[in-house]
Design an enzyme around this catalytic site. Structure first.
Site, short mmCIF file in Angstrom:
data_model
loop_
_atom_site.label_atom_id
_atom_site.label_comp_id
_atom_site.label_asym_id
_atom_site.label_seq_id
_atom_site.Cartn_x
_atom_site.Cartn_y
_atom_site.Cartn_z
N ASP A 1 0.87 -1.16 0.00
CA ASP A 1 0.00 0.00 0.00
C ASP A 1 0.92 1.23 0.00
O ASP A 1 2.15 1.10 0.15
CB ASP A 1 -0.89 -0.05 1.26
CG ASP A 1 -1.72 1.20 1.42
OD1 ASP A 1 -2.38 1.61 0.44
OD2 ASP A 1 -1.72 1.78 2.52
N ASP B 1 -0.17 5.12 1.24
CA ASP B 1 -0.42 5.98 2.40
C ASP B 1 -0.30 5.20 3.70
O ASP B 1 -0.98 4.19 3.89
CB ASP B 1 -1.85 6.56 2.33
CG ASP B 1 -1.95 7.75 1.41
OD1 ASP B 1 -1.27 8.75 1.68
OD2 ASP B 1 -2.71 7.69 0.43
#
Length: 245
Positions: free
Chosen positions: A28, A30
């Protein structure tokens, strides 16, 4: 079973070993590559105050974690503008523009990120970034962190029929990289992302960057670590190396 940071369990070493020989690592963006949630929180708080949301009372960090963190923008728009999606999406465009201005000045990598990057490169593993962030945000963050050449693909929620917490973005990453879910693990920091990874059939290493450990455990990550310097992670990777050899 999930092993959390701080637990010194012999079993924790074996939790990734079944992936040998490892083919790929998916990340991922963020909160997983960088600690960006404080910047998102600030932008949401300021702009929601400007439009008088909650009678002008600023949103709290708890509210942000429960209702916003890790979610796809169309889902966030429904929270604030249930009867006016076009207005909701315009609000989110303004918020993302503010976030990009803040990120350009303040973005920092998660501790140990470049150590893990080198470990992955040294073993010739494939890698992709898989995120619900808009592409402009994702590419800016990856560029600021010096990872544009590291990732072989960047998959965003909007590329898929369904974004996280559905497994679609992670399944698309496997397809693009031409790797097996049985030889790939994921790094994630939100309930939405961990849920997506688990649903895609892969072990997920969860990071407690900003979201509470107890909240992340509800999504059933395989490991829970503080950051990429965590001894729990490196014990598991060492065991994985032994099995691969």
């Amino acid at each position: 079973m999930t092993v959390s940071s701080g637990e010194n369990s012999v079993e924790s070493k074996d939790l990734l070993a079944k992936l040998a020989p490892l083919e790929a690592v998916l990340f991922d963006v963020d909160g997983t590559l960088c600690d960006s949630d404080p910047l998102h929180y600030y932008a949401f708080r300021e702009l929601l105050q400007e439009i008088g949301y909650n009678d002008g009372v600023p949103i709290t960090e708890d509210f942000f974690v429960q209702n916003i963190a890790g979610k796809h923008n169309p889902d966030i728009a429904v929270v604030f503008f249930p009867d006016d999606m076009p207005r909701g999406m315009k609000f989110l465009e303004d918020k993302e523009a503010m976030f990009r201005r803040l990120a350009s000045e303040q973005l920092k990598p998660i501790d140990g990120l470049y150590k893990l990057k080198k470990w992955i490169e040294d073993r010739g593993l494939k890698r992709a970034a898989v995120t619900n962030a808009p592409r402009a945000n994702a590419e800016l963050m990856i560029s600021i962190l010096g990872l544009s050449d590291f990732f072989q693909a960047v998959i965003i929620g909007d590329d898929c029929e369904r974004a996280k917490p559905h497994p679609d973005p992670y399944l698309k990453a496997l397809e693009i990289l031409k790797v097996s879910k049985d030889h790939t693990f994921i790094c994630e920091d939100s309930v939405s992302g961990i849920t997506a990874g688990v649903a895609a059939g892969m072990p997920v290493v969860g990071l407690t960057t900003r979201n509470p450990e107890q909240l992340l455990l509800t999504a059933k990550p395989t490991l829970l670590i503080k950051d990429y310097s965590d001894p729990i992670l490196w014990a598991a990777l060492e065991e994985l190396d032994k099995k691969s050899a």
